[in-house]
Design a protein around this motif. Structure first.
Motif, short mmCIF file in Angstrom:
data_model
loop_
_atom_site.label_atom_id
_atom_site.label_comp_id
_atom_site.label_asym_id
_atom_site.label_seq_id
_atom_site.Cartn_x
_atom_site.Cartn_y
_atom_site.Cartn_z
N UNK A 123 0.83 -1.21 0.00
CA UNK A 123 0.00 0.00 0.00
C UNK A 123 0.87 1.25 0.00
N UNK A 124 1.96 1.22 0.75
CA UNK A 124 2.88 2.36 0.80
C UNK A 124 3.49 2.62 -0.58
N UNK A 125 3.84 1.55 -1.29
CA UNK A 125 4.40 1.69 -2.63
C UNK A 125 3.36 2.30 -3.57
N UNK A 126 2.13 1.80 -3.53
CA UNK A 126 1.08 2.33 -4.41
C UNK A 126 0.79 3.80 -4.11
N UNK A 127 0.77 4.16 -2.83
CA UNK A 127 0.54 5.56 -2.46
C UNK A 127 1.69 6.42 -2.98
N UNK A 146 -1.10 21.27 -1.28
CA UNK A 146 -0.11 21.66 -0.27
C UNK A 146 0.67 20.45 0.24
N UNK A 147 -0.03 19.36 0.52
CA UNK A 147 0.58 18.16 1.10
C UNK A 147 0.37 17.00 0.12
N UNK A 148 1.33 16.77 -0.74
CA UNK A 148 1.19 15.75 -1.78
C UNK A 148 1.07 14.35 -1.19
N UNK A 149 1.96 14.01 -0.26
CA UNK A 149 1.93 12.67 0.35
C UNK A 149 0.62 12.43 1.09
N UNK A 150 0.18 13.40 1.87
CA UNK A 150 -1.07 13.27 2.61
C UNK A 150 -2.27 13.16 1.69
N UNK A 153 -2.35 9.72 0.13
CA UNK A 153 -2.81 8.71 1.10
C UNK A 153 -4.33 8.76 1.27
N UNK A 154 -4.89 9.97 1.37
CA UNK A 154 -6.34 10.11 1.54
C UNK A 154 -7.06 9.64 0.28
N UNK A 155 -6.55 10.01 -0.87
CA UNK A 155 -7.20 9.59 -2.13
C UNK A 155 -7.11 8.08 -2.32
N UNK A 156 -5.98 7.51 -1.95
CA UNK A 156 -5.83 6.06 -2.07
C UNK A 156 -6.82 5.36 -1.13
N UNK A 157 -6.99 5.91 0.08
CA UNK A 157 -7.96 5.33 1.02
C UNK A 157 -9.37 5.41 0.45
N UNK A 158 -9.67 6.47 -0.27
CA UNK A 158 -11.00 6.61 -0.89
C UNK A 158 -11.21 5.58 -2.00
#
Length: 194
Positions: A123-127, A146-150, A153-158
């Protein structure tokens, strides 16, 4: 490739074939050893437990999904198109991979529900791959984030309904492509530069 690496790869390939045929629960180290033409003791030289062997096989299967996501991220199209392709493409890959072979699906579901360490890494790799698309969009002026990583992560969770093997199988009868495209529209609306 060294003899040790070659032997390890043969064992993993054999285990993969056995798991696809019989499932991870019914596959034994003795089955894999027999298929490889070696003793179970030799298998244990490379993998201390059956679980470690199954995890190595699962890691290879998950790496295929990562390769698919990387191919999407490397496309020459604009970042918006790649975001859409990531959402839809990850779903299509997982749908095709996990619903066509029940034994593969069963193994990946076990890895997911039991939260094997390889699943968190996957999951970390895909994010990270998704974040690289968003970063490219910011760099080229398509997105304002503003926060690309965050955000990744939120979009991947969606996207959980579209990539989680349990949900992909559960909703297999529905037209998830339409829903994946609607989610991509929502995501893009949220991050497009105004």
């Amino acid at each position: 490739m060294s003899v040790m690496e070659d032997t390890r790869d043969r064992i993993v390939a054999s285990a993969s074939a056995q798991i696809q045929r019989h499932g991870h629960v019914k596959t034994t180290v003795a089955d894999v050893a027999k298929h490889c033409g070696m003793s179970p003791a030799n298998i244990y030289r490379f993998f201390p437990t059956k679980a470690a062997l199954i995890e190595a096989v699962s890691e290879i299967w998950l790496a295929l999904a990562e390769d698919n996501a990387r191919a999407i991220a490397r496309q020459p199209s604009c970042a918006s198109a790649r975001v859409r392709e990531f959402v839809v493409g990850v779903h299509e890959f997982n749908r095709d991979r996990y619903t066509r072979n029940g034994e593969v699906h069963e193994t990946v579901v076990a890895a997911t529900t039991e939260r094997w360490p390889i699943v968190a890494r996957h999951e970390k790799v895909l994010i990270g791959i998704f974040a690289s698309i968003l970063e490219d969009g910011v760099r080229k002026g398509e997105f304002e984030i503003d926060d690309i990583e965050g955000t990744a992560a939120v979009m991947f969770a969606a996207m959980v309904k579209f990539h989680n093997p349990i949900m992909v199988a559960q909703y297999h009868g529905e037209s998830l492509i339409e829903q994946a495209n609607a989610l991509a529209d929502f995501m893009l609306k949220a991050i497009r530069k105004r």
